[in-house]
Design a protein around this motif. Structure first.
Motif, mmCIF file in Angstrom:
data_model
loop_
_atom_site.group_PDB
_atom_site.id
_atom_site.type_symbol
_atom_site.label_atom_id
_atom_site.label_comp_id
_atom_site.label_asym_id
_atom_site.label_seq_id
_atom_site.Cartn_x
_atom_site.Cartn_y
_atom_site.Cartn_z
ATOM 1 N N TYR A 1 -0.575 13.395 8.283
ATOM 2 C CA TYR A 1 -0.984 14.807 8.259
ATOM 3 C C TYR A 1 -0.261 15.555 9.370
ATOM 4 C CZ TYR A 1 -4.355 18.391 6.730
ATOM 5 O OH TYR A 1 -4.959 19.506 6.184
ATOM 6 N N ASP A 2 0.685 16.397 8.977
ATOM 7 C CA ASP A 2 1.589 17.068 9.908
ATOM 8 C C ASP A 2 0.963 18.368 10.435
ATOM 9 O OD1 ASP A 2 4.008 17.171 11.309
ATOM 10 O OD2 ASP A 2 5.188 16.722 9.516
ATOM 11 N N TYR A 3 1.714 19.074 11.321
ATOM 12 C CA TYR A 3 1.153 20.267 11.954
ATOM 13 C C TYR A 3 2.148 21.421 12.028
ATOM 14 C CZ TYR A 3 -2.382 22.687 14.715
ATOM 15 O OH TYR A 3 -3.336 23.574 15.143
ATOM 16 N N LYS B 1 0.840 -1.186 0.000
ATOM 17 C CA LYS B 1 0.000 0.000 0.000
ATOM 18 C C LYS B 1 0.881 1.244 0.000
ATOM 19 C CE LYS B 1 -3.671 -2.373 2.539
ATOM 20 N NZ LYS B 1 -4.534 -2.358 3.745
ATOM 21 N N LEU B 2 0.306 2.366 -0.466
ATOM 22 C CA LEU B 2 1.086 3.596 -0.576
ATOM 23 C C LEU B 2 0.509 4.683 0.330
ATOM 24 C CD1 LEU B 2 3.481 4.915 -2.095
ATOM 25 C CD2 LEU B 2 1.814 5.828 -3.716
ATOM 26 N N GLY B 3 1.387 5.307 1.101
ATOM 27 C CA GLY B 3 1.009 6.438 1.929
ATOM 28 C C GLY B 3 1.603 7.725 1.393
ATOM 29 N N ILE B 4 0.996 8.844 1.752
ATOM 30 C CA ILE B 4 1.472 10.151 1.313
ATOM 31 C C ILE B 4 1.374 11.131 2.480
ATOM 32 C CG2 ILE B 4 -0.654 11.295 0.496
ATOM 33 C CD1 ILE B 4 0.958 11.734 -2.205
ATOM 34 N N TYR B 5 1.905 12.312 2.283
ATOM 35 C CA TYR B 5 2.080 13.294 3.357
ATOM 36 C C TYR B 5 1.464 14.635 2.987
ATOM 37 C CZ TYR B 5 4.759 16.780 6.079
ATOM 38 O OH TYR B 5 5.142 17.837 6.868
ATOM 39 N N SER B 6 0.867 15.296 3.985
ATOM 40 C CA SER B 6 0.502 16.699 3.829
ATOM 41 C C SER B 6 0.500 17.347 5.216
ATOM 42 C CB SER B 6 -0.852 16.866 3.126
ATOM 43 O OG SER B 6 -1.016 18.222 2.722
ATOM 44 N N ASP B 7 0.019 18.573 5.301
ATOM 45 C CA ASP B 7 0.111 19.355 6.523
ATOM 46 C C ASP B 7 -1.138 20.214 6.680
ATOM 47 O OD1 ASP B 7 0.949 21.802 8.197
ATOM 48 O OD2 ASP B 7 2.758 20.602 8.339
ATOM 49 N N ALA B 8 -1.545 20.429 7.934
ATOM 50 C CA ALA B 8 -2.753 21.197 8.232
ATOM 51 C C ALA B 8 -2.468 22.699 8.277
ATOM 52 C CB ALA B 8 -3.334 20.724 9.555
#
Length: 402
Positions: A147-149, A108-115
């Motif tokens: 999901y970063d902060y 499976k593939l995960g990805i990253y973003s930020d709030a």
């Protein structure tokens, strides 16, 4: 009255369905490999394909490491319709093609973003575009979002609102996507992240490749620093609700980069083995970050120990409770689905020492067969154990009642 009853029943049904989905998405702690500690933001689709190939070839996928996570640095901005796009130099084939490749390997593939408007490394993030980005991720075949902060307000109300908004967007995206809340524990996400839609939440600042913070670097967590925070949170963990103690640094050996910053000078194989033992018994996600294409034998032995992994992935979903914490010795106990117990004994001292314990001191009555999960053999039978424990070593046992 009947209308009120029906509304109440419907509410309970929705809550029950939501709770079941929570468990179904991450019934055991996620396992895989993440780009950040080894590559930072210098990533390329070729590297990720090579890592996927190596994880299959070396037996990591078969052992349970079935995710590849793309961390920060993949973003190329937004197109003229405000759709998030990958950096064309780093991902010339696009994320969808990469996801298809990873899926073809049984992963499976995960990805990253930020709030916030920008990520920790200064790339395009998702604030104000939650639904649009969630649908984009779903269309690519993404299975997990970290999901970063960074660059976000520090008050709890804002964090809860922003994480809840993305959690709702993921639920409406048309694809089941595991949601990792990466707030670093400062706002106690174990109290609210599950209700915001998360299946796991970071409990501390980023892990560094070192045994402990010597006090000369702020927020530069070593293994012991993270342990002492995460150990007290066992009541909040369970299927679909995991305390995330951050990535494994096993096999990095002080590599320059994110985990090597702020005093991350590397550790011994004994200390790396301790991280694997402690993260496993605490039911933390097991996310490798080393170069799996070029692992030495010690690193392979640590990461691929199926008996240790079985403790982490036990379906009962209990996080171990620290029963003894006297400054030198830590002893953890984790109940397992089949009635066995996992016990971890950590020597925090800087010298090798002898230790003895009666299982009754841990609330375990009777006699047990003791299996050493690192030696793969019986270490004794009876009402207790005694033996020699190296400096910074963690003995990991499986107890079966006899």
């Amino acid at each position: 009255m009947r209308k009120l009853f029906l509304l109440f029943f419907f509410g309970l049904s929705v809550a029950s369905a939501s709770g079941q989905q929570q468990k179904d998405l991450a019934p055991t702690p996620p396992m895989g490999w993440m780009t950040w500690n080894f590559f930072a933001d210098n990533i390329h689709e070729k590297d990720i394909r090579e890592m996927a190939d190596a994880m299959v070839a070396l037996g990591m996928v078969e052992a349970g490491y079935n995710y590849i996570f793309i961390d920060d640095g993949w973003q190329g901005g937004r197109d003229n319709r405000n759709n998030m796009i990958p950096d064309p130099a780093k991902f010339p084939s696009g994320i969808k093609a990469l996801a298809d490749y990873v899926h073809s390997k049984g992963m499976k593939l995960g990805i990253y973003s930020d709030a916030a408007p920008l990520t920790c490394a200064g790339y395009t993030a998702s604030l104000g575009f939650e639904e649009q980005d969630a649908k984009t991720f779903a269309s690519w075949g993404i299975d997990y979002l970290k999901y970063d902060y960074c660059h976000a307000p520090k008050d709890s109300a804002t964090a809860v609102a922003r994480y809840t908004k993305m959690g709702e967007a993921l639920r409406k995206s048309g694809r089941e996507i595991v949601y990792g809340v990466c707030e670093w524990g400062q706002l106690k996400p174990w109290h609210w992240a599950a209700e915001a839609g998360g299946q796991l939440w970071r409990t501390t600042y980023d892990v560094r490749d070192k045994w402990k913070n010597l006090g000369d670097q702020e927020n530069a967590e070593g293994i012991i620093d993270i342990l002492d925070i995460n150990a007290d949170l066992h009541a909040y963990a369970g299927p679909g609700r995991w305390n995330d103690a951050d990535m494994l640094v096993v096999g990095l050996y002080g590599k320059p980069g994110p985990s090597g910053d702020m005093g991350g000078v590397g550790m011994t194989d004994t200390e790396y083995q301790s991280q694997m033992s402690l993260w496993s018994i605490m039911a933390s996600p097991l996310i490798a970050t080393n170069d799996v294409r070029n692992m030495n034998e010690a690193t392979r032995r640590i990461l691929l120990n199926k008996e240790v992994i079985a403790v982490n992935q036990d379906p009962l979903g209990k996080q171990a409770e620290r029963k003894i914490n006297d400054g030198t010795w830590n002893v953890f106990v984790k109940a397992l689905e089949n009635g066995d117990y996992a016990v971890a004994i950590l020597n925090r001292a800087d010298k090798t020492q002898n230790y003895s314990i009666d299982w009754s001191a841990l609330g375990l009555g009777g006699r047990y067969e003791v299996r050493d999960l690192w030696e793969h053999k019986t270490a004794g039978k009876g009402k207790g154990w005694k033996g020699r424990v190296q400096s910074h070593e963690t003995k990991l046992f499986r107890l079966r009642k006899i």
